[in-house]
Design an enzyme around this catalytic site. Structure first.
Site, short mmCIF file in Angstrom:
data_model
loop_
_atom_site.label_atom_id
_atom_site.label_comp_id
_atom_site.label_asym_id
_atom_site.label_seq_id
_atom_site.Cartn_x
_atom_site.Cartn_y
_atom_site.Cartn_z
CD GLU A 79 -1.10 -0.24 3.62
OE1 GLU A 79 -2.43 0.70 3.39
OE2 GLU A 79 -0.82 -0.86 5.14
CG ASP A 94 18.15 1.36 9.62
OD1 ASP A 94 18.55 2.09 11.38
OD2 ASP A 94 17.65 1.95 8.66
#
Length: 296
Positions: free
Chosen positions: A88, A196
């Site tokens: 998406e 991260d």
């Protein structure tokens, strides 16, 4: 590009027409998708990102973009084909100026993402990439073993560059002294990490106002390790950390929380030395010196 993605898009929206403006695909019914195709050498990166996002979606639906189609890590026939990725589309704005969104992100990371436990151990089922650095992953039975292997992998990469010998020697001492001292006593379970999580990989969904995270390099580890790179680079409002620890208190022993934070920051300083060179080596060395003094 349309030959790769059209069958997947038609399965999602059978009655729509699609306009391809790489990397965004828009349907006639108003939905937008993000799509990319990589080179053969990028297959592991595409697999690692897709599997990380899928795991995050399972743990905290909506917190990261949902993956609709991607190269299958178990499909040996796909090795010869170019890797692809379809998710998406999110219109993402900065998180830094929105304390309420930072608070909600802290709540969701603590209560959902870091509540999602592994039954396999510490690590991940495929390699992932922190920046351009390949994380081997695999499975480990203890957090001490897992984190030591992660640091060891970075030290190997630094040695392969033919320099940083002094830094690597200190790193070996951190593995033999600091990691056992700080991590062996912990009573923790492996939980899903983004890997991260800094302000460059988080933001606000412009259509919903809700926080969103992306570009993960996931693995299952100690939840506090996921806070490390945000501590280094900032960009997260204080409300993020306050709300996070309301839902997930600091691990015992609490008096070693800051030392553990320094140890987890070390991974990212070493990784940035691998990626960008000597400008980060001094920070990594200072962290090691402080840790070795505190953990004789």
């Amino acid at each position: 590009m349309d030959k790769i993605f059209l069958p997947h898009l038609q399965a999602i929206e059978p009655h729509a027409q699609f306009t391809f403006r790489s990397p965004v695909i828009e349907s006639s019914l108003g939905r937008k998708y993000y799509a990319k195709v990589g080179s053969l050498s990028e297959r592991e990166q595409f697999v690692g990102e897709a599997e990380s996002l899928r795991a995050i979606h399972d743990a905290a639906p909506g917190l990261a973009p949902q993956v609709f189609a991607a190269v299958n890590p178990d499909d040996s026939t796909a090795v010869s084909g170019r890797p692809y990725f379809l998710s998406e589309y999110r219109d993402i704005t900065s998180l830094a100026s929105n304390p309420k969104a930072g608070e909600e992100l802290g709540r969701r990371v603590a209560a959902e993402l870091h509540a999602h436990k592994s039954t396999e151990g510490f690590g991940f089922h495929v390699p992932t990439f922190c920046g351009a650095t390949r994380q081997e992953n695999g499975w480990h039975q203890s957090w001490e073993e897992c984190y030591s292997a992660m640091i060891g992998s970075l030290l190997t990469k630094l040695r392969d560059k033919g320099k940083f010998s002094e830094l690597c020697t200190k790193g070996d001492q951190v593995r033999t002294k600091v990691i056992p001292h700080l991590l062996r006593p912990l009573k923790i379970e492996p939980v899903l990490l983004h890997g991260d999580l800094w302000s460059g990989n988080a933001g606000i969904d412009g259509s919903t106002g809700q926080p969103v995270i992306f570009d993960p390099s996931s693995y299952y580890g100690h939840n506090e390790a996921d806070l490390a790179i945000a501590r280094i680079f900032g960009g997260f409002p204080r409300s993020f950390f306050e709300k996070y620890h309301e839902h997930l208190p600091k691990t015992e022993p609490v008096d070693q929380y800051e030392l553990r934070g320094d140890l987890y920051e070390l991974y990212h300083y070493l990784n940035h030395t691998v990626l960008f060179g000597s400008s980060y080596a001094g920070s990594a060395s200072h962290k090691m010196d402080a840790l070795l003094r505190a953990c004789p």
